[in-house]
Design a protein around this motif. Structure first.
Motif, PDB file in Angstrom:
ATOM      1  N   ARG A 138       9.308  19.963  -5.038  1.00 12.84           N
ATOM      2  CA  ARG A 138      10.309  18.898  -5.646  1.00 12.84           C
ATOM      3  C   ARG A 138       9.421  18.296  -6.719  1.00 12.84           C
ATOM      4  O   ARG A 138       8.411  18.144  -6.660  1.00 12.84           O
ATOM      5  N   PRO A 139      10.225  17.794  -8.020  1.00 13.03           N
ATOM      6  CA  PRO A 139       9.213  17.129  -8.889  1.00 13.03           C
ATOM      7  C   PRO A 139       8.667  15.686  -8.383  1.00 13.03           C
ATOM      8  O   PRO A 139       7.892  15.245  -8.744  1.00 13.03           O
ATOM      9  N   GLU A 140       9.392  14.948  -7.481  1.00 11.29           N
ATOM     10  CA  GLU A 140       8.748  13.750  -6.963  1.00 11.29           C
ATOM     11  C   GLU A 140       7.605  14.039  -6.012  1.00 11.29           C
ATOM     12  O   GLU A 140       7.720  15.196  -5.383  1.00 11.29           O
ATOM     13  N   ASP A 141       6.662  13.199  -5.941  1.00 14.72           N
ATOM     14  CA  ASP A 141       5.564  13.244  -4.891  1.00 14.72           C
ATOM     15  C   ASP A 141       5.846  12.437  -3.527  1.00 14.72           C
ATOM     16  O   ASP A 141       5.626  11.493  -3.524  1.00 14.72           O
ATOM     17  N   PHE A 142       6.498  13.539  -2.640  1.00 19.36           N
ATOM     18  CA  PHE A 142       7.128  12.825  -1.419  1.00 19.36           C
ATOM     19  C   PHE A 142       5.878  12.662  -0.668  1.00 19.36           C
ATOM     20  O   PHE A 142       5.081  13.452  -0.588  1.00 19.36           O
ATOM     21  N   ARG A 143       5.881  11.695   0.112  1.00 18.81           N
ATOM     22  CA  ARG A 143       4.779  11.119   1.224  1.00 18.81           C
ATOM     23  C   ARG A 143       5.833  10.955   2.335  1.00 18.81           C
ATOM     24  O   ARG A 143       6.828  10.616   2.416  1.00 18.81           O
ATOM     25  N   TYR A 144       5.021  10.684   3.316  1.00 16.38           N
ATOM     26  CA  TYR A 144       5.709  10.193   4.630  1.00 16.38           C
ATOM     27  C   TYR A 144       4.700   9.286   5.530  1.00 16.38           C
ATOM     28  O   TYR A 144       3.296   9.428   5.401  1.00 16.38           O
ATOM     29  N   LYS A 173       0.903  -1.215   0.022  1.00 16.53           N
ATOM     30  CA  LYS A 173       0.014  -0.080   0.097  1.00 16.53           C
ATOM     31  C   LYS A 173       0.863   1.250   0.009  1.00 16.53           C
ATOM     32  O   LYS A 173       0.928   1.840   1.134  1.00 16.53           O
ATOM     33  N   PRO A 174       1.670   1.403  -1.209  1.00 20.63           N
ATOM     34  CA  PRO A 174       2.404   2.877  -1.307  1.00 20.63           C
ATOM     35  C   PRO A 174       1.899   4.049  -1.017  1.00 20.63           C
ATOM     36  O   PRO A 174       2.658   5.032  -0.641  1.00 20.63           O
ATOM     37  N   GLU A 175       0.594   4.322  -0.959  1.00 21.37           N
ATOM     38  CA  GLU A 175      -0.228   5.646  -0.946  1.00 21.37           C
ATOM     39  C   GLU A 175      -0.685   5.883   0.341  1.00 21.37           C
ATOM     40  O   GLU A 175      -1.349   6.601   0.365  1.00 21.37           O
ATOM     41  N   ILE A 176      -0.542   5.032   1.387  1.00 21.16           N
ATOM     42  CA  ILE A 176      -0.867   5.186   2.587  1.00 21.16           C
ATOM     43  C   ILE A 176      -0.608   6.243   3.267  1.00 21.16           C
ATOM     44  O   ILE A 176      -1.038   6.993   4.224  1.00 21.16           O
ATOM     45  N   GLY A 177       0.845   6.840   2.892  1.00 22.90           N
ATOM     46  CA  GLY A 177       1.277   8.035   3.835  1.00 22.90           C
ATOM     47  C   GLY A 177       0.647   9.381   3.046  1.00 22.90           C
ATOM     48  O   GLY A 177       0.240   9.504   1.986  1.00 22.90           O
ATOM     49  N   GLN A 178       0.790  10.412   4.146  1.00 22.15           N
ATOM     50  CA  GLN A 178       0.296  11.722   3.699  1.00 22.15           C
ATOM     51  C   GLN A 178       1.383  12.226   2.916  1.00 22.15           C
ATOM     52  O   GLN A 178       2.516  11.882   2.699  1.00 22.15           O
ATOM     53  N   LYS A 179       0.928  13.503   1.903  1.00 17.84           N
ATOM     54  CA  LYS A 179       1.971  14.153   1.191  1.00 17.84           C
ATOM     55  C   LYS A 179       2.541  15.135   2.168  1.00 17.84           C
ATOM     56  O   LYS A 179       2.286  15.535   2.868  1.00 17.84           O
ATOM     57  N   GLU A 180       4.069  15.230   1.652  1.00 17.94           N
ATOM     58  CA  GLU A 180       4.708  15.817   2.447  1.00 17.94           C
ATOM     59  C   GLU A 180       4.871  17.368   2.086  1.00 17.94           C
ATOM     60  O   GLU A 180       5.575  17.570   0.965  1.00 17.94           O
ATOM     61  N   ILE A 220      10.247   9.718   5.182  1.00 21.02           N
ATOM     62  CA  ILE A 220      10.001  10.279   3.664  1.00 21.02           C
ATOM     63  C   ILE A 220      10.328   9.232   2.802  1.00 21.02           C
ATOM     64  O   ILE A 220      11.407   8.724   2.732  1.00 21.02           O
ATOM     65  N   TYR A 221       9.246   9.002   1.794  1.00 20.58           N
ATOM     66  CA  TYR A 221       9.610   8.057   0.668  1.00 20.58           C
ATOM     67  C   TYR A 221       8.770   8.895  -0.657  1.00 20.58           C
ATOM     68  O   TYR A 221       7.969   9.735  -0.547  1.00 20.58           O
ATOM     69  N   TRP A 222       8.942   8.272  -1.645  1.00 14.56           N
ATOM     70  CA  TRP A 222       8.242   8.484  -2.902  1.00 14.56           C
ATOM     71  C   TRP A 222       7.964   7.259  -3.597  1.00 14.56           C
ATOM     72  O   TRP A 222       8.744   6.318  -3.684  1.00 14.56           O
ATOM     73  N   ILE A 223       7.077   7.214  -4.352  1.00 12.99           N
ATOM     74  CA  ILE A 223       6.713   5.803  -5.517  1.00 12.99           C
ATOM     75  C   ILE A 223       7.356   6.112  -6.838  1.00 12.99           C
ATOM     76  O   ILE A 223       6.918   6.886  -7.636  1.00 12.99           O
TER      77      ILE A 223
END
Length: 106
Positions: free
Chosen positions: A61-67, A48-55, A76-79
């Motif tokens: 930044r170009p990446e959609d960082f979540r945490y 479930k990679p999208e369970i984190g909130q957006k940072e 902190i991560y991105w898919i």
């Protein structure tokens, strides 16, 4: 299909510093508990990679960082869909100044 959970060199170094800090200030048992807890928290991202909130502090930044949060730590991560993996880029102690989250992750 599960994604690979990939830790960047920077994130591994941050996790090691967290481990070393707790080992010195508390005990080896506590250090292992904290580090293993952070690591185990990231394993959920494979399914479930999208369970984190957006940072929001990294929204420019170009990446959609979540945490994800584990105790006092923000993971902190991105898919990375191209590589079919979730990239852990930082483990940040939330007791620090939030602006420090924008530091260079290399």
């Amino acid at each position: 299909m599960d994604l690979e959970v990939f830790w960047t060199h920077f994130a591994k170094r941050e996790l090691r510093q967290i481990f070393d800090y707790h080992k010195e200030k508390a005990s080896l048992t506590i250090a292992r508990k904290v580090a293993n807890g952070i690591y185990r928290t990231t394993l959920r991202l494979a399914k479930k990679p999208e369970i984190g909130q957006k940072e929001e502090l990294l929204a420019d930044r170009p990446e959609d960082f979540r945490y994800l949060i584990h105790t006092n730590y923000k993971i902190i991560y991105w898919i990375n869909t191209k590589s079919k993996r979730v990239e852990i880029i930082d483990v940040f102690d939330t007791r620090q100044n939030p602006i420090k989250i924008q530091r260079n992750k290399r």
